[in-house]
Design a protein around this motif. Structure first.
Motif, PDB file in Angstrom:
ATOM      1  N   LEU A 200       0.861  -1.191   0.000  1.00 41.13           N
ATOM      2  CA  LEU A 200       0.000   0.000   0.000  1.00 41.13           C
ATOM      3  C   LEU A 200       0.893   1.235   0.000  1.00 41.13           C
ATOM      4  CD1 LEU A 200      -3.089   0.562   0.138  1.00 41.13           C
ATOM      5  CD2 LEU A 200      -2.745   1.039   2.576  1.00 41.13           C
ATOM      6  N   SER A 201       1.163   1.745  -1.172  1.00 40.00           N
ATOM      7  CA  SER A 201       2.164   2.812  -1.318  1.00 40.00           C
ATOM      8  C   SER A 201       1.803   3.698  -2.500  1.00 40.00           C
ATOM      9  CB  SER A 201       3.552   2.194  -1.525  1.00 40.00           C
ATOM     10  OG  SER A 201       4.510   3.166  -1.877  1.00 40.00           O
ATOM     11  N   THR A 202       2.173   4.985  -2.394  1.00 40.21           N
ATOM     12  CA  THR A 202       1.915   5.940  -3.473  1.00 40.21           C
ATOM     13  C   THR A 202       3.164   6.301  -4.258  1.00 40.21           C
ATOM     14  OG1 THR A 202       2.220   7.788  -1.939  1.00 40.21           O
ATOM     15  CG2 THR A 202      -0.028   6.960  -2.251  1.00 40.21           C
ATOM     16  N   GLY A 203       4.323   5.829  -3.827  1.00 40.64           N
ATOM     17  CA  GLY A 203       5.567   6.165  -4.504  1.00 40.64           C
ATOM     18  C   GLY A 203       6.740   5.552  -3.763  1.00 40.64           C
ATOM     19  N   PRO A 204       7.940   5.623  -4.343  1.00 45.44           N
ATOM     20  CA  PRO A 204       9.100   4.975  -3.733  1.00 45.44           C
ATOM     21  C   PRO A 204       9.479   5.586  -2.384  1.00 45.44           C
ATOM     22  CG  PRO A 204       9.768   6.322  -5.606  1.00 45.44           C
ATOM     23  CD  PRO A 204       8.278   6.273  -5.622  1.00 45.44           C
ATOM     24  N   HIS A 205       9.484   4.760  -1.364  1.00 41.60           N
ATOM     25  CA  HIS A 205       9.923   5.187  -0.029  1.00 41.60           C
ATOM     26  C   HIS A 205      10.098   3.959   0.849  1.00 41.60           C
ATOM     27  CE1 HIS A 205       5.602   4.635   0.765  1.00 41.60           C
ATOM     28  NE2 HIS A 205       5.891   4.604   2.060  1.00 41.60           N
ATOM     29  N   LEU A 206      10.772   4.156   1.969  1.00 41.95           N
ATOM     30  CA  LEU A 206      10.884   3.116   2.996  1.00 41.95           C
ATOM     31  C   LEU A 206       9.875   3.398   4.093  1.00 41.95           C
ATOM     32  CD1 LEU A 206      12.289   0.786   4.605  1.00 41.95           C
ATOM     33  CD2 LEU A 206      13.815   2.543   5.547  1.00 41.95           C
ATOM     34  N   TYR A 207       9.062   2.404   4.428  1.00 45.39           N
ATOM     35  CA  TYR A 207       8.230   2.497   5.624  1.00 45.39           C
ATOM     36  C   TYR A 207       8.990   1.772   6.723  1.00 45.39           C
ATOM     37  CZ  TYR A 207       4.571   1.764   9.048  1.00 45.39           C
ATOM     38  OH  TYR A 207       3.854   1.748  10.236  1.00 45.39           O
ATOM     39  N   PHE A 208       9.339   2.504   7.801  1.00 44.14           N
ATOM     40  CA  PHE A 208      10.220   1.982   8.845  1.00 44.14           C
ATOM     41  C   PHE A 208       9.527   1.988  10.197  1.00 44.14           C
ATOM     42  CE2 PHE A 208      13.531   2.887  12.104  1.00 44.14           C
ATOM     43  CZ  PHE A 208      14.179   1.660  12.048  1.00 44.14           C
ATOM     44  N   GLU A 209       9.653   0.882  10.911  1.00 44.81           N
ATOM     45  CA  GLU A 209       9.070   0.747  12.248  1.00 44.81           C
ATOM     46  C   GLU A 209      10.106   0.225  13.231  1.00 44.81           C
ATOM     47  OE1 GLU A 209       4.453  -0.565  11.183  1.00 44.81           O
ATOM     48  OE2 GLU A 209       5.913  -2.068  11.877  1.00 44.81           O
ATOM     49  N   ILE A 210       9.957   0.635  14.515  1.00 45.11           N
ATOM     50  CA  ILE A 210      10.685   0.036  15.632  1.00 45.11           C
ATOM     51  C   ILE A 210       9.660  -0.540  16.595  1.00 45.11           C
ATOM     52  CG2 ILE A 210      12.178   0.440  17.627  1.00 45.11           C
ATOM     53  CD1 ILE A 210      13.592   2.603  16.116  1.00 45.11           C
ATOM     54  N   TRP A 211       9.814  -1.809  16.934  1.00 44.39           N
ATOM     55  CA  TRP A 211       8.970  -2.487  17.911  1.00 44.39           C
ATOM     56  C   TRP A 211       9.793  -2.754  19.170  1.00 44.39           C
ATOM     57  CZ3 TRP A 211       3.949  -4.927  16.971  1.00 44.39           C
ATOM     58  CH2 TRP A 211       3.426  -4.644  15.711  1.00 44.39           C
ATOM     59  N   GLU A 212       9.299  -2.296  20.307  1.00 46.12           N
ATOM     60  CA  GLU A 212       9.972  -2.521  21.579  1.00 46.12           C
ATOM     61  C   GLU A 212       8.965  -3.142  22.545  1.00 46.12           C
ATOM     62  OE1 GLU A 212      13.029  -0.052  24.454  1.00 46.12           O
ATOM     63  OE2 GLU A 212      11.327   1.013  23.594  1.00 46.12           O
ATOM     64  N   HIS A 213       9.316  -4.296  23.106  1.00 47.21           N
ATOM     65  CA  HIS A 213       8.418  -5.019  24.013  1.00 47.21           C
ATOM     66  C   HIS A 213       7.064  -5.274  23.356  1.00 47.21           C
ATOM     67  CE1 HIS A 213      11.496  -4.060  26.902  1.00 47.21           C
ATOM     68  NE2 HIS A 213      11.228  -2.770  26.832  1.00 47.21           N
ATOM     69  N   GLY A 214       7.070  -5.584  22.064  1.00 49.45           N
ATOM     70  CA  GLY A 214       5.843  -5.922  21.361  1.00 49.45           C
ATOM     71  C   GLY A 214       4.993  -4.750  20.945  1.00 49.45           C
ATOM     72  N   LYS A 215       5.467  -3.519  21.147  1.00 45.29           N
ATOM     73  CA  LYS A 215       4.714  -2.327  20.761  1.00 45.29           C
ATOM     74  C   LYS A 215       5.575  -1.418  19.894  1.00 45.29           C
ATOM     75  CE  LYS A 215       1.841  -2.263  24.943  1.00 45.29           C
ATOM     76  NZ  LYS A 215       1.407  -1.458  26.115  1.00 45.29           N
ATOM     77  N   ARG A 216       4.932  -0.757  18.939  1.00 45.20           N
ATOM     78  CA  ARG A 216       5.669   0.167  18.083  1.00 45.20           C
ATOM     79  C   ARG A 216       5.927   1.488  18.799  1.00 45.20           C
ATOM     80  NH1 ARG A 216       2.029  -1.199  12.805  1.00 45.20           N
ATOM     81  NH2 ARG A 216       0.546  -1.588  14.490  1.00 45.20           N
ATOM     82  N   ILE A 217       7.118   2.053  18.580  1.00 50.96           N
ATOM     83  CA  ILE A 217       7.487   3.331  19.174  1.00 50.96           C
ATOM     84  C   ILE A 217       7.920   4.287  18.064  1.00 50.96           C
ATOM     85  CG2 ILE A 217       8.208   2.251  21.340  1.00 50.96           C
ATOM     86  CD1 ILE A 217      11.135   2.713  20.455  1.00 50.96           C
ATOM     87  N   ASP A 218       7.891   5.586  18.360  1.00 52.68           N
ATOM     88  CA  ASP A 218       8.307   6.596  17.384  1.00 52.68           C
ATOM     89  C   ASP A 218       9.817   6.485  17.168  1.00 52.68           C
ATOM     90  OD1 ASP A 218       8.780   8.802  15.834  1.00 52.68           O
ATOM     91  OD2 ASP A 218       7.919  10.257  17.226  1.00 52.68           O
ATOM     92  N   PRO A 219      10.254   6.150  15.956  1.00 54.56           N
ATOM     93  CA  PRO A 219      11.680   5.940  15.730  1.00 54.56           C
ATOM     94  C   PRO A 219      12.493   7.186  15.434  1.00 54.56           C
ATOM     95  CG  PRO A 219      10.464   5.381  13.766  1.00 54.56           C
ATOM     96  CD  PRO A 219       9.449   5.794  14.787  1.00 54.56           C
ATOM     97  N   LEU A 220      11.831   8.334  15.260  1.00 55.30           N
ATOM     98  CA  LEU A 220      12.560   9.521  14.840  1.00 55.30           C
ATOM     99  C   LEU A 220      12.600  10.600  15.905  1.00 55.30           C
ATOM    100  CD1 LEU A 220      11.465  10.135  11.153  1.00 55.30           C
ATOM    101  CD2 LEU A 220      13.440   8.892  12.009  1.00 55.30           C
ATOM    102  N   ARG A 221      13.659  11.351  15.871  1.00 55.65           N
ATOM    103  CA  ARG A 221      13.765  12.570  16.664  1.00 55.65           C
ATOM    104  C   ARG A 221      14.035  13.702  15.688  1.00 55.65           C
ATOM    105  NH1 ARG A 221      18.708  12.594  20.337  1.00 55.65           N
ATOM    106  NH2 ARG A 221      19.722  13.222  18.412  1.00 55.65           N
ATOM    107  N   ILE A 222      13.094  14.627  15.556  1.00 56.13           N
ATOM    108  CA  ILE A 222      13.233  15.727  14.606  1.00 56.13           C
ATOM    109  C   ILE A 222      13.912  16.898  15.289  1.00 56.13           C
ATOM    110  CG2 ILE A 222      11.999  17.218  12.991  1.00 56.13           C
ATOM    111  CD1 ILE A 222      11.840  14.185  12.462  1.00 56.13           C
ATOM    112  N   GLU A 223      14.899  17.447  14.630  1.00 60.22           N
ATOM    113  CA  GLU A 223      15.620  18.584  15.192  1.00 60.22           C
ATOM    114  C   GLU A 223      14.700  19.801  15.312  1.00 60.22           C
ATOM    115  OE1 GLU A 223      18.661  18.315  16.356  1.00 60.22           O
ATOM    116  OE2 GLU A 223      18.702  16.229  15.743  1.00 60.22           O
ATOM    117  N   ALA A 224      15.113  20.766  16.123  1.00 60.70           N
ATOM    118  CA  ALA A 224      14.329  21.988  16.330  1.00 60.70           C
ATOM    119  C   ALA A 224      13.974  22.616  14.986  1.00 60.70           C
ATOM    120  CB  ALA A 224      15.128  22.972  17.172  1.00 60.70           C
ATOM    121  N   GLN A 225      12.729  23.072  14.876  1.00 61.35           N
ATOM    122  CA  GLN A 225      12.272  23.599  13.600  1.00 61.35           C
ATOM    123  C   GLN A 225      11.323  24.777  13.841  1.00 61.35           C
ATOM    124  OE1 GLN A 225       9.158  20.911  11.811  1.00 61.35           O
ATOM    125  NE2 GLN A 225       9.968  19.515  13.333  1.00 61.35           N
TER     126      GLN A 225
END
Length: 287
Positions: A200-225
């Motif tokens: 299920l995709s609209t164009g080339p990209h990586l869908y990336f997940e991190i699972w910790e203790h059986g639950k997904r967590i936010d894998p990114l930290r966005i710099e100040a913006q």
């Protein structure tokens, strides 16, 4: 002397921030310690300076609470990974992460959004990292290939087990790295596949997940913006590390116990000048 907080003192002594964070996490998850640590807690940290190394390494940490001792050791296992463990070999392993696609643009982050294909609200439990078709995808940490193949909306996907309770998933691949197979051990940064648009995709990209203790967590930290910065222009940066529980056993537990014995012998050796203890001191509750 620990003047304010243990983590601040470790960082002031140039202790790796990832490991300092793991020490703090260990103190928080130890069910035998009060939460938070009360004022007046005594802490003793032992640093060892190896010959030819400028900065000493923390090898043992002891917290004294209500007449009891809680000791943590810093140990490197047979794979070269650092473990923070108590005398029974139970503890934590901080796993540093690298970017799966270093040149990617963040096109959809963690949280609520309108699905671009189904056009319905959904909570996006991963991140979309856009890159040209065929861009190499790297393992964010060393681990074992638990699955690769077609997986529903993920399309062609690879799942890596990076720790006892840590799994990473890489979806929408165009193809897998040559020779990749179930059960294979891969190292951090190794190419495991290539960016695509399968599932299920609209164009080339990586869908990336991190699972910790059986639950997904936010894998990114966005710099100040600022509000003027678009998501596509944001610098993308993974969490610096994930800390996962471990229990040493078998040969690893034997190596760990031998390490503890060797450490104590070295400390008792006449004329030892490499040990640099921090005196026990009153500290504030952990931040």
């Amino acid at each position: 002397m620990v003047a304010h907080s243990l983590t601040a003192e470790l960082e002031a002594r140039h202790f790796d921030p990832v490991m300092a964070s793991a020490v703090k996490d260990w103190l928080h998850v130890d069910s035998n310690l009060p939460q938070p640590l009360p004022p007046g807690t005594l802490v003793d940290a032992l640093f060892i300076r190896e010959p030819g190394v400028r900065e000493p390494d923390l090898v043992r940490l002891t917290v004294y609470d209500a007449g009891r001792e809680h000791t943590l050791y810093r140990f490197r296992d047979a794979h070269g990974d650092t473990v923070l463990a108590d005398s029974d070999g139970q503890g934590l392993m901080p796993i540093a992460l690298v970017m799966p696609v270093p040149s990617a643009r963040l096109t959809s982050g963690w949280g609520w959004r309108i699905n671009p294909v189904l056009h319905i609200p959904e909570f996006h439990k991963g991140v979309d990292l856009a890159a040209p078709m065929g861009t190499p995808i790297h393992a964010v940490a060393s681990g074992r290939v638990d699955f690769f193949g077609w997986h529903g909306y993920y399309g062609q996907m690879v799942e890596l087990r990076n720790g006892p309770d840590l799994v990473t998933r890489y979806g929408h691949m165009s193809r897998y790295a040559r020779g990749l197979h179930d059960g294979e051990m891969v190292h951090a940064g190794q190419v495991i596949g290539y960016v695509g648009s399968t599932g299920l995709s609209t164009g080339p990209h990586l869908y990336f997940e991190i699972w910790e203790h059986g639950k997904r967590i936010d894998p990114l930290r966005i710099e100040a913006q600022t509000a003027a910065v678009t998501p596509q222009a944001n610098p993308v940066k993974l969490l610096p590390a994930v800390v996962t529980p471990v229990q040493l056993d078998g040969s690893e537990l034997s190596r760990f116990q031998a390490f503890r014995v060797a450490l104590q012998r070295a400390l008792n050796a006449p004329g030892n000048t490499n040990a640099t203890p921090i005196a026990t001191a009153t500290i504030n509750p952990m931040p």
